[in-house]
Design an enzyme around this catalytic site. Structure first.
Site, PDB file in Angstrom:
ATOM      1  N   CYS A 101       0.826  -1.205   0.000  1.00  0.00           N
ATOM      2  CA  CYS A 101       0.000   0.000   0.000  1.00  0.00           C
ATOM      3  C   CYS A 101       0.862   1.257   0.000  1.00  0.00           C
ATOM      4  O   CYS A 101       1.459   1.599  -1.009  1.00  0.00           O
ATOM      5  CB  CYS A 101      -0.988  -0.018   1.171  1.00  0.00           C
ATOM      6  SG  CYS A 101      -2.299   1.228   1.009  1.00  0.00           S
ATOM      7  N   HIS A 178      -3.472  -4.821   1.224  1.00  0.00           N
ATOM      8  CA  HIS A 178      -2.794  -5.160   2.477  1.00  0.00           C
ATOM      9  C   HIS A 178      -2.776  -6.674   2.650  1.00  0.00           C
ATOM     10  O   HIS A 178      -3.809  -7.280   2.950  1.00  0.00           O
ATOM     11  CB  HIS A 178      -3.512  -4.510   3.664  1.00  0.00           C
ATOM     12  CG  HIS A 178      -3.285  -3.042   3.773  1.00  0.00           C
ATOM     13  ND1 HIS A 178      -2.412  -2.484   4.685  1.00  0.00           N
ATOM     14  CD2 HIS A 178      -3.800  -2.002   3.060  1.00  0.00           C
ATOM     15  CE1 HIS A 178      -2.412  -1.166   4.549  1.00  0.00           C
ATOM     16  NE2 HIS A 178      -3.246  -0.850   3.565  1.00  0.00           N
ATOM     17  N   GLU A 180      -1.716  -8.308   5.029  1.00  0.00           N
ATOM     18  CA  GLU A 180      -1.908  -8.685   6.424  1.00  0.00           C
ATOM     19  C   GLU A 180      -3.371  -8.625   6.854  1.00  0.00           C
ATOM     20  O   GLU A 180      -3.707  -9.065   7.953  1.00  0.00           O
ATOM     21  CB  GLU A 180      -1.048  -7.795   7.342  1.00  0.00           C
ATOM     22  CG  GLU A 180      -1.585  -6.405   7.622  1.00  0.00           C
ATOM     23  CD  GLU A 180      -1.331  -5.385   6.523  1.00  0.00           C
ATOM     24  OE1 GLU A 180      -1.548  -4.183   6.788  1.00  0.00           O
ATOM     25  OE2 GLU A 180      -0.951  -5.772   5.400  1.00  0.00           O
TER      26      GLU A 180
END
Length: 200
Positions: A101, A178, A180
């Site tokens: 990002c 993202h 994660e």
């Protein structure tokens, strides 16, 4: 093997204190089988990156904070200066580098790409990769419209902005979603390609 990760910078006004932080999602990510060979090492902006370079096998530039070019505040400027040094040392030392990002935007900006404000990039959306498409999360206010000549696109959003790219000659990748967070690993081909560059 350690993977260095840059952190979000925040200011806690009630304590008059600047802080470095990572979302707990990063810890959950490194608990997954995909990351079982790696240990995250959060990088402090008060420690010169040259100190870390012998300890790590790769680096992730994480999300959070807009680039100072678009949001000229003290924290963004501090982070930009540090991550510029990270990019330059990774290039010199051939350390694999992945931008997530904001990190992807930082790499794109470093290599003379065109970034501009965007709409409808909050939540989740379709990403087009080769002849396939998949759903990814999306949490950014700026999009990469055109890549610098050293970078090549890998994925596009429906509005034709760049969702993922790599360097033509160096061990550098950028991903706008993202990894994660939820819907961050719906396609892991690019991540696996980056992992293949990491040497023990």
């Amino acid at each position: 093997m350690f993977i260095g990760i840059t952190q979000r910078l925040i200011c806690n006004d009630s304590y008059h204190e600047k802080r470095e932080c990572l979302a707990l999602d990063w810890g959950k990510l490194f608990n997954k089988d995909l990351f079982k060979n790696f240990t995250p090492l959060p990088l402090s902006y008060e420690i010169d990156f040259s100190y870390y370079k012998h300890l790590i096998k790769a680096v992730i530039l994480s999300g959070g904070n807009d680039l100072s070019f678009y949001s000229p505040n003290v924290l963004s400027k501090k982070r930009d200066l540090y991550e510029k040094q990270v990019i330059e040392i990774c290039l010199e030392e051939k350390i694999p580098l992945l931008g997530i990002c904001r990190g992807a935007q930082m790499i794109a900006h470093y290599f003379n790409s065109h970034i501009s404000p965007c709409e409808n990039h909050i939540g989740k959306h379709e990403v087009f990769f080769s002849k396939e498409k998949f759903i990814s999360n999306s949490f950014h206010n700026f999009a990469i419209e055109k890549l610098g000549e050293d970078l090549v696109e890998l994925c596009l959003a429906k509005d034709n902005t760049i969702e993922a790219f790599k360097h033509k000659y160096e061990n550098i990748f950028g991903i706008m979603w993202h990894i994660e967070r939820e819907n961050g690993l719906n396609n892991i081909q690019i991540l696996k390609e980056w992992f293949s560059l990491i040497k023990e």
